[in-house]
Design an enzyme around this catalytic site. Structure first.
Site, mmCIF file in Angstrom:
data_model
loop_
_atom_site.group_PDB
_atom_site.id
_atom_site.type_symbol
_atom_site.label_atom_id
_atom_site.label_comp_id
_atom_site.label_asym_id
_atom_site.label_seq_id
_atom_site.Cartn_x
_atom_site.Cartn_y
_atom_site.Cartn_z
ATOM 1 N N ASN A 9 0.873 -1.176 0.000
ATOM 2 C CA ASN A 9 0.000 0.000 0.000
ATOM 3 C C ASN A 9 0.909 1.224 0.000
ATOM 4 O OD1 ASN A 9 -1.900 1.985 0.326
ATOM 5 N ND2 ASN A 9 -2.381 1.473 2.452
ATOM 6 N N LYS A 11 0.240 4.248 -0.459
ATOM 7 C CA LYS A 11 -0.404 5.435 0.088
ATOM 8 C C LYS A 11 -0.160 6.654 -0.820
ATOM 9 C CE LYS A 11 -0.391 3.424 4.666
ATOM 10 N NZ LYS A 11 -0.293 3.641 6.126
ATOM 11 N N HIS A 95 -9.814 1.195 4.842
ATOM 12 C CA HIS A 95 -8.578 1.478 5.569
ATOM 13 C C HIS A 95 -8.856 2.516 6.662
ATOM 14 C CE1 HIS A 95 -4.446 2.680 6.414
ATOM 15 N NE2 HIS A 95 -4.062 1.571 5.803
ATOM 16 N N GLU A 97 -7.269 4.975 7.705
ATOM 17 C CA GLU A 97 -7.009 6.359 7.316
ATOM 18 C C GLU A 97 -8.181 6.945 6.537
ATOM 19 O OE1 GLU A 97 -2.228 5.445 7.188
ATOM 20 O OE2 GLU A 97 -3.311 5.768 5.299
ATOM 21 N N GLU A 167 -5.960 -4.727 10.524
ATOM 22 C CA GLU A 167 -4.957 -3.684 10.712
ATOM 23 C C GLU A 167 -5.273 -2.899 11.983
ATOM 24 O OE1 GLU A 167 -2.705 -2.209 6.904
ATOM 25 O OE2 GLU A 167 -4.613 -1.198 7.134
ATOM 26 N N GLY A 173 1.886 2.632 10.838
ATOM 27 C CA GLY A 173 2.820 3.742 10.719
ATOM 28 C C GLY A 173 3.500 4.150 12.008
ATOM 29 N N SER A 212 2.825 -2.010 10.483
ATOM 30 C CA SER A 212 4.268 -2.077 10.767
ATOM 31 C C SER A 212 4.856 -3.451 10.472
ATOM 32 C CB SER A 212 4.542 -1.675 12.221
ATOM 33 O OG SER A 212 4.184 -0.321 12.437
#
Length: 255
Positions: A9, A11, A95, A97, A167, A173, A212
Site C-alpha cells: 500500500n 499510500k 482502511h 485512514e 490492521e 505507521g 508495521s
C-alpha cells in the site's frame, strides 16, 4: 494451505521516477520467490504506470480506494470501473485512514465491497481497533462489527470475492507491530466467526495482517496458521525491504 499474499500500500507516495525504480526492482527482486502472490496498490494517477510495467508479469496491481457509485457528480472521486479499466485486480477499502479522515462508515464500506466485486475487482477489506479500543479490551467487538457490516450487505458467501485485512490502528505507521500471537488470535477469531456461517468460506478466504510489517518480523507473522500474508505500508517504500517481506512469504512453503 492458503497461498500467501503480500500487498504494497504505497499510500500518497511516489513519482514517475521513483515508481519506475520500485516496480522494476520488484519484478527483478521477486523472480526467485514464486511461492506467494504479490500486488502493489498505487495512487490513482499512477495506475497507468503500474499497468505498463507490470502487465504480463506475475505481480498484480490495484487502487487504494474507490467510490460506491459508477459515475455522476462526485467531484474528486474515482469509480470502480475507472480502476478496473487500468487492469487492476485489487482495491483497498475500509482502511483506517479513510475511516478517520474520509469519514467512511461501516455501511458505506460494505456497499463498496459489493460494488467492487460487481466491477470485477477484489476488495481488500480493512478492519481494526484504535489504541483506546485495544486498551479497553474490545478488539473483538470492533472487528466483528466492521466485518458484519460487509456480511449484512453481501452475505457470507460474498466474502469469497475479496480479501480481509486486520490492521490495528495503533500499529499503522507507528513502528509498533502487533505481536504475531496477538495477530494470530484475532485472525483466528475472525475466521471462526465466518466458520459459524460458512465453513468453506472460512477455510479458503485469505486474511492478511497489516500494521508495521517489516523484513525482521514478517517471517514470524507469516508462520502463524491464520495469517495469510501482509498489507504493507511504510516498508513498501523501500524496494529491498519490501522484497525481503515477499521472500519471507514465499519461504513459508519451503519450511
Amino acid at each position: 494451505m492458503r497461498r500467501k499474499l503480500v500487498v504494497a500500500n504505497r499510500k500518497m507516495n511516489g513519482s514517475l521516477s521513483s515508481n519506475k525504480a520500485f516496480l522494476e526492482g520488484l519484478l527483478i527482486g521477486t523472480q526467485d520467490f514464486p511461492n506467494a502472490d504479490y500486488s502493489v496498490c498505487m495512487p490513482h494517477p499512477y495506475l497507468f504506470q503500474a499497468e505498463a510495467i507490470l502487465k504480463n508479469s506475475p505481480i498484480t496491481w490495484g487502487g487504494q480506494n474507490m467510490s460506491r457509485y459508477e459515475s455522476g457528480a462526485y467531484t474528486g472521486s474515482v469509480s470502480p470501473g475507472m480502476i478496473k479499466e487500468f487492469g487492476c485486480e485489487y482495491v483497498i477499502i475500509g482502511h483506517s485512514e479513510r475511516r478517520q479522515r474520509g469519514h467512511d462508515t461501516d455501511h458505506a464500506i460494505g456497499e463498496r465491497f459489493e460494488v467492487a466485486i460487481k466491477a470485477g475487482l477484489k476488495p481488500i477489506f480493512c478492519m481494526g481497533e484504535t489504541l483506546e479500543e485495544y486498551e479497553d479490551g474490545i478488539t473483538d467487538v470492533v472487528t466483528i462489527r466492521q466485518l458484519n457490516a460487509v456480511i449484512e450487505e453481501i452475505g457470507v458467501k460474498g466474502l469469497a470475492g475479496g480479501v480481509l485485512a486486520y490492521e490495528p490502528v495503533w500499529a499503522i505507521g507507528t513502528g509498533k507491530a502487533a505481536s504475531p500471537e496477538h495477530a494470530q488470535n484475532i485472525l483466528s477469531f475472525l475466521r471462526g466467526h465466518i466458520e459459524l456461517l460458512d465453513a468453506d468460506i472460512a477455510e479458503n478466504i485469505r486474511i492478511l495482517y497489516g500494521g508495521s510489517v517489516k523484513a525482521d518480523n514478517a517471517a514470524k507473522l507469516f508462520s502463524m496458521p491464520d495469517i495469510d500474508g501482509g498489507l504493507v505500508g511504510g516498508a513498501s517504500l523501500n524496494t529491498d525491504e519490501f522484497v525481503a517481506i515477499c521472500q519471507a512469504a514465499s519461504n513459508v512453503y519451503e519450511s
